[in-house]
Design an enzyme around this catalytic site. Structure first.
Site, short mmCIF file in Angstrom:
data_model
loop_
_atom_site.label_atom_id
_atom_site.label_comp_id
_atom_site.label_asym_id
_atom_site.label_seq_id
_atom_site.Cartn_x
_atom_site.Cartn_y
_atom_site.Cartn_z
N ASP A 55 0.87 -1.17 0.00
CA ASP A 55 0.00 0.00 0.00
C ASP A 55 0.91 1.22 0.00
O ASP A 55 2.13 1.10 -0.20
CB ASP A 55 -0.98 -0.03 1.19
CG ASP A 55 -0.29 0.18 2.54
OD1 ASP A 55 0.96 0.21 2.59
OD2 ASP A 55 -1.01 0.30 3.55
N HIS A 56 0.34 2.40 0.25
CA HIS A 56 1.13 3.64 0.23
C HIS A 56 2.24 3.63 1.29
O HIS A 56 3.34 4.09 1.04
CB HIS A 56 0.21 4.85 0.44
CG HIS A 56 -0.64 4.75 1.67
ND1 HIS A 56 -1.68 3.86 1.78
CD2 HIS A 56 -0.57 5.39 2.86
CE1 HIS A 56 -2.23 3.97 2.98
NE2 HIS A 56 -1.56 4.88 3.66
N CYS B 70 3.30 -3.09 4.08
CA CYS B 70 2.39 -2.03 4.50
C CYS B 70 3.04 -1.34 5.69
O CYS B 70 4.26 -1.46 5.87
CB CYS B 70 0.98 -2.57 4.81
SG CYS B 70 0.85 -3.69 6.21
N GLY B 71 2.28 -0.64 6.50
CA GLY B 71 2.90 0.07 7.62
C GLY B 71 3.44 -0.89 8.67
O GLY B 71 4.58 -0.76 9.12
N THR B 72 2.61 -1.85 9.05
CA THR B 72 3.00 -2.81 10.09
C THR B 72 3.30 -4.21 9.57
O THR B 72 3.89 -5.03 10.28
CB THR B 72 1.85 -2.97 11.11
OG1 THR B 72 0.70 -3.44 10.39
CG2 THR B 72 1.53 -1.66 11.80
N GLY B 73 2.81 -4.54 8.39
CA GLY B 73 2.87 -5.91 7.87
C GLY B 73 1.68 -6.73 8.33
O GLY B 73 1.38 -7.79 7.76
N ILE B 74 0.97 -6.23 9.31
CA ILE B 74 -0.11 -7.04 9.92
C ILE B 74 -1.39 -7.02 9.10
O ILE B 74 -1.99 -8.06 8.85
CB ILE B 74 -0.37 -6.57 11.37
CG1 ILE B 74 0.87 -6.81 12.23
CG2 ILE B 74 -1.57 -7.32 11.97
CD1 ILE B 74 0.80 -6.19 13.62
N GLY B 75 -1.81 -5.84 8.65
CA GLY B 75 -3.03 -5.76 7.85
C GLY B 75 -2.91 -6.61 6.59
O GLY B 75 -3.83 -7.34 6.23
N MET B 76 -1.75 -6.52 5.96
CA MET B 76 -1.50 -7.32 4.75
C MET B 76 -1.60 -8.82 5.06
O MET B 76 -2.18 -9.59 4.29
CB MET B 76 -0.12 -7.02 4.19
CG MET B 76 -0.02 -5.71 3.43
SD MET B 76 -0.98 -5.75 1.90
CE MET B 76 -0.22 -4.39 0.99
N HIS C 88 8.95 -24.47 8.84
CA HIS C 88 7.88 -25.20 9.53
C HIS C 88 6.48 -24.92 9.01
O HIS C 88 5.63 -25.79 9.07
CB HIS C 88 7.93 -24.87 11.03
CG HIS C 88 9.09 -25.51 11.73
ND1 HIS C 88 9.24 -25.51 13.11
CD2 HIS C 88 10.17 -26.18 11.25
CE1 HIS C 88 10.35 -26.14 13.45
NE2 HIS C 88 10.95 -26.55 12.34
N HIS D 50 5.89 -31.46 9.68
CA HIS D 50 5.38 -30.12 9.39
C HIS D 50 4.43 -30.13 8.20
O HIS D 50 3.52 -29.30 8.13
CB HIS D 50 6.55 -29.15 9.16
CG HIS D 50 7.47 -29.09 10.35
ND1 HIS D 50 7.07 -28.58 11.56
CD2 HIS D 50 8.74 -29.53 10.52
CE1 HIS D 50 8.06 -28.69 12.43
NE2 HIS D 50 9.08 -29.27 11.82
C1 RB5 Z 1 -1.87 2.59 6.59
O1 RB5 Z 1 -1.89 3.78 7.31
C2 RB5 Z 1 -1.70 1.42 7.52
O2 RB5 Z 1 -2.83 1.24 8.29
C3 RB5 Z 1 -1.37 0.17 6.74
O3 RB5 Z 1 -0.23 0.39 5.99
C4 RB5 Z 1 -1.07 -1.08 7.54
O4 RB5 Z 1 -0.13 -0.83 8.53
C5 RB5 Z 1 -2.20 -1.84 8.02
O5 RB5 Z 1 -2.04 -2.89 8.66
#
Ligand code: RB5
Length: 151
Positions: free
Chosen positions: A11-12, A68-74, A101, A136
């Site tokens: 993302d951005h 992405c910002g955290t990798g978590i949303g992705m 694994h 595994h």
């Molecule tokens: C975008 O601001 C942010 O929410 C996104 O990049 C990501 O970190 C979501 O998990």
């Protein structure tokens, strides 16, 4: 080079890191498909997670990288696609063992969490480490069973 075909998307927030890693792997001789985004203009990470996940499942690439910002949303979004095992990693041990694994096929990186140097190290480990199989493989099979709601 076992996993030669890579796909990458962001993302951005992950746009700069995506471009850096695409360049990094192309210089190493990998075939890298960049699935966007194409600027730092605000966009929705699930759109790009799904696009990359579909590309992996259709055989377009061996492994994928999502930024992405955290990798978590992705990772949350990509893991909704059956057959995708996406892991958000910010340490080298996890990047190695999620291949060994979990047979993870997508690495998710947080551009606001890791710098370019560590991100490249994590991605290098991820793409050069193979699945260990054995017990595994049974466990990964159980994950596939959950996707189908098998008991
Ligand atoms: C975008 O601001 C942010 O929410 C996104 O990049 C990501 O970190 C979501 O998990």
């Amino acid at each position: 080079m076992e996993n030669k075909k890579l796909a990458i998307a962001s993302d951005h927030a992950g746009y700069g890191l995506k471009n850096f890693l695409a360049d990094h792997f192309r210089k190493l001789g990998y075939e890298v498909t960049d699935l966007g985004t194409d600027s730092e203009k605000s966009c929705d990470y699930p759109v790009f997670a799904e696009k990359l996940a579909d590309f992996i499942i259709s055989g377009g690439a061996d492994l994928g990288i999502l930024c992405c910002g955290t990798g978590i949303g992705m990772s949350i979004a990509a893991n909704k696609v059956p057959g995708i095992r996406a892991a958000a990693c910010s340490d080298t041990f996890s990047a190695k063992y999620t291949r060994l694994h979990n047979d993870a096929n997508v690495l998710c990186l947080g551009a606001r969490v890791v710098g370019e140097g560590l991100a490249a190290e994590l991605a290098d480990i991820f793409v050069t480490t193979g699945f260990e199989g054995g017990k595994h493989a049974r466990r990964v099979g159980l994950i596939t069973g959950i996707e189908k709601r098998e008991k």
